[in-house]
Design a protein around this motif. Structure first.
Motif, PDB file in Angstrom:
ATOM      1  N   ALA A   1       0.669  -1.319   0.167  1.00  0.00           N
ATOM      2  CA  ALA A   1       0.579   0.028  -0.049  1.00  0.00           C
ATOM      3  C   ALA A   1       0.803   0.658   0.483  1.00  0.00           C
ATOM      4  CB  ALA A   1      -0.816  -0.002   1.185  1.00  0.00           C
ATOM      5  N   ILE A   2       0.617   1.965  -1.050  1.00  0.00           N
ATOM      6  CA  ILE A   2       1.353   3.582  -0.117  1.00  0.00           C
ATOM      7  C   ILE A   2      -0.225   4.490  -0.550  1.00  0.00           C
ATOM      8  CG2 ILE A   2       2.035   5.353  -1.915  1.00  0.00           C
ATOM      9  CD1 ILE A   2       3.253   2.809  -3.465  1.00  0.00           C
ATOM     10  N   GLU A   3       0.377   5.242   0.908  1.00  0.00           N
ATOM     11  CA  GLU A   3      -0.461   6.469   0.596  1.00  0.00           C
ATOM     12  C   GLU A   3       0.239   8.111   0.685  1.00  0.00           C
ATOM     13  OE1 GLU A   3      -4.087   7.490   4.465  1.00  0.00           O
ATOM     14  OE2 GLU A   3      -3.771   5.329   3.857  1.00  0.00           O
ATOM     15  N   GLU A   4      -0.731   8.665   0.019  1.00  0.00           N
ATOM     16  CA  GLU A   4       0.248  10.377   0.465  1.00  0.00           C
ATOM     17  C   GLU A   4      -0.592  11.090   2.069  1.00  0.00           C
ATOM     18  OE1 GLU A   4       1.755  13.888  -1.873  1.00  0.00           O
ATOM     19  OE2 GLU A   4       0.784  12.214  -3.135  1.00  0.00           O
ATOM     20  N   ARG A   5       0.116  11.177   2.403  1.00  0.00           N
ATOM     21  CA  ARG A   5      -0.542  12.344   3.712  1.00  0.00           C
ATOM     22  C   ARG A   5       0.476  13.733   3.245  1.00  0.00           C
ATOM     23  NH1 ARG A   5      -1.435   7.719   8.318  1.00  0.00           N
ATOM     24  NH2 ARG A   5      -2.465   6.524   7.197  1.00  0.00           N
ATOM     25  N   GLY A   6      -0.233  14.572   3.692  1.00  0.00           N
ATOM     26  CA  GLY A   6       0.063  15.000   3.131  1.00  0.00           C
ATOM     27  C   GLY A   6       1.715  16.088   2.933  1.00  0.00           C
ATOM     28  N   ASP A   7       2.651  16.636   3.585  1.00  0.00           N
ATOM     29  CA  ASP A   7       4.050  15.827   3.142  1.00  0.00           C
ATOM     30  C   ASP A   7       5.254  15.153   3.278  1.00  0.00           C
ATOM     31  OD1 ASP A   7       4.508  16.887   5.310  1.00  0.00           O
ATOM     32  OD2 ASP A   7       5.888  18.301   5.160  1.00  0.00           O
ATOM     33  N   GLN A   8       4.254  14.049   3.060  1.00  0.00           N
ATOM     34  CA  GLN A   8       4.797  12.636   3.510  1.00  0.00           C
ATOM     35  C   GLN A   8       4.105  11.625   2.641  1.00  0.00           C
ATOM     36  OE1 GLN A   8       5.417  12.158   7.787  1.00  0.00           O
ATOM     37  NE2 GLN A   8       7.531  12.733   7.305  1.00  0.00           N
ATOM     38  N   VAL A   9       4.759  10.153   2.705  1.00  0.00           N
ATOM     39  CA  VAL A   9       3.783   9.214   1.988  1.00  0.00           C
ATOM     40  C   VAL A   9       4.435   8.347   2.966  1.00  0.00           C
ATOM     41  CG1 VAL A   9       3.767   7.632  -0.211  1.00  0.00           C
ATOM     42  CG2 VAL A   9       4.348  10.016  -0.416  1.00  0.00           C
ATOM     43  N   THR A  10       3.578   7.557   2.563  1.00  0.00           N
ATOM     44  CA  THR A  10       3.233   6.193   3.884  1.00  0.00           C
ATOM     45  C   THR A  10       3.386   4.964   3.120  1.00  0.00           C
ATOM     46  OG1 THR A  10       2.761   7.445   5.611  1.00  0.00           O
ATOM     47  CG2 THR A  10       2.844   5.122   5.719  1.00  0.00           C
ATOM     48  N   VAL A  11       4.242   3.722   3.315  1.00  0.00           N
ATOM     49  CA  VAL A  11       4.514   2.538   2.477  1.00  0.00           C
ATOM     50  C   VAL A  11       4.443   1.534   3.053  1.00  0.00           C
ATOM     51  CG1 VAL A  11       5.410   1.503   0.649  1.00  0.00           C
ATOM     52  CG2 VAL A  11       5.628   4.497   0.592  1.00  0.00           C
ATOM     53  N   ALA A  12       3.011   0.524   3.453  1.00  0.00           N
ATOM     54  CA  ALA A  12       3.577  -1.003   3.805  1.00  0.00           C
ATOM     55  C   ALA A  12       3.909  -1.904   2.790  1.00  0.00           C
ATOM     56  CB  ALA A  12       2.020  -1.400   4.289  1.00  0.00           C
ATOM     57  N   PHE A  13       4.840  -2.835   3.578  1.00  0.00           N
ATOM     58  CA  PHE A  13       5.625  -3.621   2.768  1.00  0.00           C
ATOM     59  C   PHE A  13       5.407  -5.063   2.662  1.00  0.00           C
ATOM     60  CE2 PHE A  13       8.729   0.344   3.205  1.00  0.00           C
ATOM     61  CZ  PHE A  13       8.443   0.736   2.176  1.00  0.00           C
ATOM     62  N   THR A  14       6.052  -5.996   1.801  1.00  0.00           N
ATOM     63  CA  THR A  14       4.804  -7.296   1.589  1.00  0.00           C
ATOM     64  C   THR A  14       6.075  -7.814   3.379  1.00  0.00           C
ATOM     65  OG1 THR A  14       6.708  -7.686   0.334  1.00  0.00           O
ATOM     66  CG2 THR A  14       5.128  -7.703  -0.224  1.00  0.00           C
ATOM     67  N   ASP A  15       6.838  -7.258   3.682  1.00  0.00           N
ATOM     68  CA  ASP A  15       7.702  -8.093   5.077  1.00  0.00           C
ATOM     69  C   ASP A  15       7.259  -7.322   6.333  1.00  0.00           C
ATOM     70  OD1 ASP A  15       8.935  -5.779   4.801  1.00  0.00           O
ATOM     71  OD2 ASP A  15      10.594  -6.565   4.201  1.00  0.00           O
ATOM     72  N   GLY A  16       6.454  -6.708   6.029  1.00  0.00           N
ATOM     73  CA  GLY A  16       6.110  -6.088   7.698  1.00  0.00           C
ATOM     74  C   GLY A  16       6.119  -4.872   7.486  1.00  0.00           C
ATOM     75  N   PRO A  17       7.593  -4.031   7.820  1.00  0.00           N
ATOM     76  CA  PRO A  17       7.675  -2.970   8.270  1.00  0.00           C
ATOM     77  C   PRO A  17       6.563  -2.119   7.192  1.00  0.00           C
ATOM     78  CG  PRO A  17       9.204  -3.600   7.632  1.00  0.00           C
ATOM     79  CD  PRO A  17       8.635  -4.738   6.846  1.00  0.00           C
ATOM     80  N   THR A  18       5.917  -1.007   8.201  1.00  0.00           N
ATOM     81  CA  THR A  18       5.955   0.212   7.198  1.00  0.00           C
ATOM     82  C   THR A  18       6.966   1.402   6.862  1.00  0.00           C
ATOM     83  OG1 THR A  18       4.040  -0.401   7.857  1.00  0.00           O
ATOM     84  CG2 THR A  18       4.284   2.297   7.259  1.00  0.00           C
ATOM     85  N   GLY A  19       6.941   2.443   6.300  1.00  0.00           N
ATOM     86  CA  GLY A  19       8.155   3.190   5.975  1.00  0.00           C
ATOM     87  C   GLY A  19       7.263   4.768   5.963  1.00  0.00           C
ATOM     88  N   THR A  20       7.682   6.010   5.926  1.00  0.00           N
ATOM     89  CA  THR A  20       6.878   7.350   5.847  1.00  0.00           C
ATOM     90  C   THR A  20       8.602   7.928   5.200  1.00  0.00           C
ATOM     91  OG1 THR A  20       5.704   6.839   7.472  1.00  0.00           O
ATOM     92  CG2 THR A  20       6.339   9.226   6.399  1.00  0.00           C
ATOM     93  N   TYR A  21       8.795   8.462   3.803  1.00  0.00           N
ATOM     94  CA  TYR A  21       8.996   8.922   3.323  1.00  0.00           C
ATOM     95  C   TYR A  21       8.584   9.881   2.543  1.00  0.00           C
ATOM     96  CZ  TYR A  21      10.393   4.267   2.971  1.00  0.00           C
ATOM     97  OH  TYR A  21      11.193   2.708   3.085  1.00  0.00           O
ATOM     98  N   ASP A  22       9.739  11.097   1.894  1.00  0.00           N
ATOM     99  CA  ASP A  22       9.370  12.586   1.127  1.00  0.00           C
ATOM    100  C   ASP A  22       9.074  12.067   0.308  1.00  0.00           C
ATOM    101  OD1 ASP A  22      10.281  13.905   3.860  1.00  0.00           O
ATOM    102  OD2 ASP A  22      12.333  13.570   3.037  1.00  0.00           O
ATOM    103  N   LEU A  23       9.315  11.453  -0.599  1.00  0.00           N
ATOM    104  CA  LEU A  23       8.906  10.817  -2.021  1.00  0.00           C
ATOM    105  C   LEU A  23       9.089   9.333  -1.936  1.00  0.00           C
ATOM    106  CD1 LEU A  23       8.856  12.398  -4.551  1.00  0.00           C
ATOM    107  CD2 LEU A  23      11.767  12.198  -5.334  1.00  0.00           C
ATOM    108  N   VAL A  24       8.337   9.292  -3.567  1.00  0.00           N
ATOM    109  CA  VAL A  24       8.426   7.687  -4.026  1.00  0.00           C
ATOM    110  C   VAL A  24       8.698   7.060  -5.059  1.00  0.00           C
ATOM    111  CG1 VAL A  24       7.904   5.405  -4.583  1.00  0.00           C
ATOM    112  CG2 VAL A  24       6.988   6.512  -1.826  1.00  0.00           C
TER     113      VAL A  24
END
Length: 376
Positions: free
Chosen positions: A132-155
């Motif tokens: 999953a990829i979800e943009e929230r304001g000035d960040q993008v939250t990404v869920a991964f197949t190996d478990g953790p979630t990451g937050t990024y400025d750009l994908v």
């Protein structure tokens, strides 16, 4: 300071690795996820032009390419009987002294870039992609197949011509369509007198060879085919050998028996292309490489324009005042160059399939080669 601090790259192909390496040079933290647990590019040999070698020089891996592949300048043209009819010059590229072109095994180039990616301190996870990829304001939250979630400025999505990211963010874009021509590739021993690419022209079938190492070359054979291939792979060696049988040049006649050996590793690809209208971003998700600009191989530029796009994106992120400025600068530098490569390559393909105007073919080749030598 770059306008982003942390970036996710989806896809460990040539364009994704180029972007990751160059962004690290700009001080950007980069995570890269690659779905293939072996991170292993497929395919036989690959031909690259001088502009692509310039891009590899910019990244810092041209020396390894030259050591593990083969570089040369110019292309020799022959009739099927072996009469030399001319050559295609490979002019010097702007801003570099690299040779006019080269060849290398595609997996070898993949290893070179993968080593450089890891050496750049990119955080690489293989056997992993996103759910999953979800943009929230000035960040993008990404869920991964190996478990953790990451937050990024750009994908940065570089997940290839069959990109699921493109399907999600550009649902209006149709998948690449078969163009009516296929290419066969085989790896063969290199005769010592073949020191640069050769092509044999005659009818709708074109045969070429290009050195990929001091000991080997790869052969490519393009042929028109109304539909996609539906032939047992066990018959491929004999099929390719029969295709080049009408070419009576002794050089090809000597190579022909090697096609029947398992070491030839014959590969077939139906050709297709794709050009997604710009802009190539949706919010803070931007697509590069084959995800938005995939070409047929007629200008030896498919890998090159993807690698260049990775370099340019990193440069624009490093110098722009805002993220939108970076996107604008990226598209201004990439759209026309990618469009030219894809559309001119398709026209060359059509001329070959239809045994069309050789003068037009030569003109397009000449104009394209000159345009590609210009700075990116």
């Amino acid at each position: 300071m770059a306008v982003v601090r942390k970036v996710l790259v989806i896809g460990g192909g040539f364009s994704g690795m180029a972007a990751a390496i160059q962004m690290r040079k700009a001080g950007i933290d980069v995570d890269l996820v690659e779905i293939d647990p072996n991170w292993r590019p497929e395919g036989a040999g690959i031909t690259v032009n001088g502009p692509t070698l310039r891009a590899l020089e910019t990244i810092g891996v041209f020396g390894e390419f030259a050591r593990r592949g083969f570089t040369s300048s110019g292309v020799d043209l022959f009739t099927p009987t072996g009469h030399k009819i001319g050559e295609i010059p490979t002019p010097k590229v702007a801003g570099s002294d690299v040779p006019g072109g080269g060849g290398i095994m595609r997996p070898e180039l993949g290893r070179i870039l993968a080593d450089a990616t890891r050496a750049s301190d990119v955080a690489v996870r293989v056997g992993c992609t996103y759910t999953a990829i979800e943009e929230r304001g000035d960040q993008v939250t990404v869920a991964f197949t190996d478990g953790p979630t990451g937050t990024y400025d750009l994908v940065v999505a570089a997940d290839g011509v069959h990109s699921k990211t493109r399907e999600r963010f550009f649902p209006e874009v149709k998948p690449p369509q078969y163009i009516g021509q296929g290419v066969w590739r085989a790896v063969l021993p290199r005769p010592s007198d073949i020191e640069r690419p050769r092509m044999w022209l005659g009818g709708a079938v074109k045969v070429g060879v290009n050195p990929v190492s001091p000991t080997h070359l790869y052969m490519f054979v393009t042929e028109p085919r109304p539909g996609k291939l539906n032939v047992d792979a066990k018959t491929w060696p004999q099929l390719v050998a029969s295709m080049i049988e009408p070419f009576s040049d002794p050089v090809l006649a000597a190579l022909r028996p090697h096609l029947l050996a398992p070491e030839a590793a014959i590969d077939y690809r139906p050709l297709a292309n794709l050009l997604v209208p710009a802009p190539w971003n949706r919010g803070r998700v931007i697509l590069i490489g084959d995800t938005v600009a995939a070409t047929t191989p007629h200008l030896a530029s498919g890998a090159g324009i993807g690698i260049e796009s990775g370099i340019v994106l990193a440069e624009e992120l490093a110098k722009a005042a805002t993220l939108q400025d970076a996107f604008d600068g990226f598209h201004a530098r990439r759209w026309e160059r990618c469009r030219m490569v894809i559309e001119n390559s398709e026209r060359l393909c059509r001329i070959e399939m239809e045994n069309g105007d050789k003068a037009e073919h030569a003109r397009i080749m000449r104009e394209s080669v000159m345009a590609l030598t210009q700075p990116i």
